[in-house]
Design an enzyme around this catalytic site. Sequence first.
Site, PDB file in Angstrom:
ATOM      1  CG  HIS A 239      -1.888   1.205   1.091  1.00 47.23           C
ATOM      2  ND1 HIS A 239      -3.000   1.216   0.274  1.00 47.23           N
ATOM      3  CD2 HIS A 239      -1.800   2.456   1.623  1.00 47.23           C
ATOM      4  CE1 HIS A 239      -3.562   2.420   0.321  1.00 47.23           C
ATOM      5  NE2 HIS A 239      -2.860   3.184   1.137  1.00 47.23           N
ATOM      6  CG  HIS A 266       0.502  10.949   1.887  1.00 48.89           C
ATOM      7  ND1 HIS A 266       0.466  10.264   0.690  1.00 48.89           N
ATOM      8  CD2 HIS A 266      -0.377  10.334   2.702  1.00 48.89           C
ATOM      9  CE1 HIS A 266      -0.411   9.273   0.799  1.00 48.89           C
ATOM     10  NE2 HIS A 266      -0.927   9.290   2.003  1.00 48.89           N
TER      11      HIS A 266
HETATM   12 ZN    ZN Z   1      -2.993   5.262   0.989  1.00 43.08          ZN
END
Ligand code: ZN
Length: 284
Positions: A239, A266
């Site tokens: 993932h 992120h």
């Molecule tokens: Zn994700």
Amino acid sequence: MHEQTLAAEIIHTGVGLHSGIHCQVRILPAAPDSGRYFVRVDLPGAPIIPAQVAAVSQTLLSTQLGTGEVTVRTVEHLLAALAGMGVDNARIEINGPEVPLLDGSAKVWVESIAQVGLVSQTATNPQNYVLINEPIWVRQDDAFVCAFPAPSLCFTYGIHFELPAIGSQWYSWRPNPGLENISFASEVAPARTFALLHQIEYLQKSGLIKGGSLDNALVCGPQGWLNPPLRFANEPVRHKILDLVGDISLVGKLPCAHFLAYKASHNLHVQLARKIWDLKQGNS
Ligand SMILES: [Zn+2]
């Protein structure tokens, strides 16, 4: 190499992970050289938000894009699906602030893209393609993300969690050149979002993950997974590769490079994308 767009439109609806808001996404074919972009069709004038690194407005637990006050959140799985399946140009209409999480992976998007198929467009503008000639990297504490020059596309990711059910995981996704979409659909796209049980209460109190449930995220506690079975023994690290593909796609066409990340977020993914974007501006 030619650009590609969808042969027909795709529609899905669902709940956003953080907002809990129900939205509809309609993905339409788009003109050559127009890239991937969101359109907030629920707002006056239907403002456009390009899926480009310059438009990233927040990276807390998901990637958010925005122009001015207008935003769209949790774009990474949908953008990974488009980039991973070779969709260069797409108009993504959304009637709310967050892309539906669906099953927590990119599986539904990818299956729909495969179902409608792609059409070949004009030759890729060389200015849209970044050449990675030397290593580029960003780091924070012991986490890092790098891009190394490579003869073909490869993503390698490492994660480490104290919870024994996750532990240390390393995975490389190296598709055969020309068959990236098939390999992406089977090896990366089905890997679901995962969350740690001990963080969930804190996240909920912070007003996040209002749309999270055992149906759209794997949850891991000290005794193991709360909602098995996993789709892959190493589904969490796969993932992370899905997230990285989505975030790197904010530079446009995925550059031919070996991307290597460890314990990244992120925020770090986007920092590397910014560096690549700057190279692209320098090239043109
Ligand atoms: Zn994700």
